[in-house]
Design an enzyme around this catalytic site. Structure first.
Site, mmCIF file in Angstrom:
data_model
loop_
_atom_site.group_PDB
_atom_site.id
_atom_site.type_symbol
_atom_site.label_atom_id
_atom_site.label_comp_id
_atom_site.label_asym_id
_atom_site.label_seq_id
_atom_site.Cartn_x
_atom_site.Cartn_y
_atom_site.Cartn_z
ATOM 1 N N HIS A 1 -57.765 -13.250 -10.823
ATOM 2 C CA HIS A 1 -56.907 -13.182 -12.014
ATOM 3 C C HIS A 1 -55.514 -13.707 -11.707
ATOM 4 C CE1 HIS A 1 -55.848 -11.280 -16.012
ATOM 5 N NE2 HIS A 1 -54.681 -11.682 -15.540
ATOM 6 N N HIS B 1 -52.159 -16.647 -13.255
ATOM 7 C CA HIS B 1 -51.602 -17.477 -14.342
ATOM 8 C C HIS B 1 -50.918 -18.681 -13.714
ATOM 9 C CE1 HIS B 1 -52.261 -14.613 -17.683
ATOM 10 N NE2 HIS B 1 -52.265 -13.748 -16.677
ATOM 11 N N GLN C 1 -52.801 -16.245 -25.366
ATOM 12 C CA GLN C 1 -51.706 -15.309 -25.031
ATOM 13 C C GLN C 1 -51.094 -14.627 -26.260
ATOM 14 O OE1 GLN C 1 -49.485 -14.618 -21.750
ATOM 15 N NE2 GLN C 1 -49.457 -13.012 -23.290
ATOM 16 N N HIS D 1 -58.010 -10.235 -20.944
ATOM 17 C CA HIS D 1 -56.957 -9.245 -20.757
ATOM 18 C C HIS D 1 -57.322 -8.124 -21.720
ATOM 19 C CE1 HIS D 1 -54.876 -12.572 -18.890
ATOM 20 N NE2 HIS D 1 -53.856 -11.808 -18.577
ATOM 21 N N GLU E 1 -54.296 -3.796 -21.782
ATOM 22 C CA GLU E 1 -53.175 -3.799 -20.829
ATOM 23 C C GLU E 1 -52.018 -3.052 -21.489
ATOM 24 O OE1 GLU E 1 -51.641 -7.595 -19.628
ATOM 25 O OE2 GLU E 1 -50.448 -6.741 -18.003
ATOM 26 N N ASP F 1 -52.353 -11.913 -10.310
ATOM 27 C CA ASP F 1 -51.829 -12.038 -11.674
ATOM 28 C C ASP F 1 -50.628 -12.971 -11.752
ATOM 29 O OD1 ASP F 1 -51.700 -11.686 -14.392
ATOM 30 O OD2 ASP F 1 -51.172 -9.566 -14.355
HETATM 31 ZN ZN LIG Z 1 -52.886 -11.763 -16.595
#
Ligand SMILES: [Zn+2]
Length: 432
Positions: free
Chosen positions: A57, A59, A152, A210, A213, A309
């Site tokens: 995971h 970005h 996102q 996701h 969260e 992450d």
């Molecule tokens: Zn993430």
């Protein structure tokens, strides 16, 4: 005649004094004292040899953008998302590619040779997807990079969210993403989970969302995700990333939820560094840890792997591409301090995450790809304790990164002249 012979390795499963023989890009033999000629002999000298680290995971479209266009003042998740929305319209393909390639250099130096990256598809221009597809191709010789189409700003909440995500998949992203807790309502979130699972079933792709969260104990999209996984027959192909709300959920409810997740064979991806940093922000004291229930999920037989992450981006100003740092934090936050616990944490940075990503030929058995890392530590426990130096990183039988052993010279009368921090574990019986 072998191409490479690694001598006297300790393996993550506890075997010691093992040799590893490599021919071409494959491991061809593993065992004690392999006697044969080899083009190159590498002495592991009783240090740990492990398959490469795998980050399930990340970005990569945001990494190394720290400070652009400004810093995250509150340091919160929501300001991070707002900050990313400010930065996004200014992104260029060239800058994205350059930052991602720089991160991959760092990853290789850290023995991190497989990464699953979420790629923001909210902006219909999809510069992020174009750039990361280029990066995936460029790094293929040394890093397995998987790309998740990640809405996102919300699949339904963003103006062109539905169309953009589907177009990004048409362009060649590998995995269907989602962010149900960020949709406008719980109902929209649940509907997005269902719609995205259907897309994955229709296209024959995995899912990685996701999911929940948040600290909200009523954020229960993981239940929907597990149920839709079973409904569409996607068992084993679906990952739930973060799942931080499970930290705050009612225990009775969780006792029903975890078996449902096991039935759906959900791959669980906590992100310990980011979870401990971003969750619990509305609490005074006591303050919640905000990491999902790692021990309970592992005990129920779920595949748990840890993600990094973020590294130096709008959400997190720290990070170093070091999965051992991630594991070190996981041990503390999950309070998994037993010997067996630490071995499980190490697996969650290597074999479990390889399973999450569906990597083929991963491991140190005969027939596997000759991908491995020699660490300046004697076992997995020591590797985690020290966040050990990577002495050798090998991909397909070729050394692609190397570091000198780390030690300090001492100038103290009557004391040793050098200190190797990896030499300080208590001696075992018989070594006194
Ligand atoms: Zn993430």
């Amino acid at each position: 005649m072998f191409d490479v012979l690694i001598k006297n390795a300790n393996l993550p499963d506890g075997r010691e004094g093992i040799d590893i023989a490599i021919k071409g890009d494959k491991i061809v033999d593993v065992g004690p004292r392999i006697e044969a000629e080899a083009g190159e002999v590498i002495e592991a000298s009783g240090r740990l040899v492990t398959p490469p680290f795998v980050d399930p995971h990340f970005h990569m479209d945001a990494t190394l953008s720290l400070g652009l266009p400004r810093m995250n003042v509150s340091g919160t998740l929501l300001e991070g998302i707002a900050l990313w929305a400010e930065l996004r319209p200014t992104l260029t393909r060239e800058a994205l590619v350059e930052r991602a390639l720089r991160y991959c250099d760092l990853a290789v130096a850290q023995g991190l040779l497989a990464i699953r990256s979420h790629v923001d598809t909210s902006d219909p221009a999809l510069v992020t997807a174009e750039a990361l597809i280029e990066v995936r191709e460029k790094v293929a010789p040394y890093i397995d990079l998987q790309l998740v189409a990640f809405p996102q700003d919300g699949y339904y909440r963003a103006k062109d969210g539905v169309e953009s995500l589907n177009r990004a998949l048409d362009m060649g992203l590998d995995i269907v993403g989602g962010i149900p807790h960020f949709e406008r309502t719980m109902a929209d979130g649940a509907a997005s989970v269902s719609a995205l699972c259907k897309i994955a079933a229709d296209r024959g792709l995995p899912v990685d969302m996701h999911c929940d969260e948040t600290d909200d104990p009523m954020s229960r999209h993981i239940e929907t995700l597990a149920a839709e996984t079973v409904r569409y027959g996607l068992q084993g192909r679906v990952a739930g990333s973060h799942l931080t709300s499970m930290h705050s959920m009612d225990n009775y409810y969780v006792s029903k939820l975890i078996p449902l997740m096991a039935e759906a064979e959900i791959n669980v991806i906590p992100n310990p560094l980011i979870n401990i940093m971003l969750q619990g922000r509305h609490d005074t004291y006591p303050k919640r840890r905000g990491m999902t229930r790692v021990r309970e999920l592992m005990e129920a037989g779920l595949n748990v792997s840890f993600g990094h992450d973020c590294v130096m981006d709008p959400w997190y100003s720290m990070g170093s591409g070091d999965l051992l740092e991630v594991g070190h934090m996981a041990i503390h936050v999950a309070q998994m301090a037993g010997i067996e616990d630490k071995r499980k944490i190490f697996d969650a940075l290597t074999v479990n995450s390889a399973k999450t990503m569906g990597l083929q030929g991963y491991g140190l058995e005969k027939g596997c790809n000759a991908d491995l890392v020699i660490l300046q530590a004697r076992d997995t426990l020591e590797a985690l304790r020290l966040k050990a130096n990577r002495l050798v990183v090998m991909r397909r039988g070729k050394v692609i990164a190397r570091s000198a052993p780390r030690f300090s010279e001492l100038k103290l009368e009557g004391r040793p002249t050098a200190v190797d921090a990896a030499d300080y574990a208590p001696l075992r019986p018989g070594e006194l």
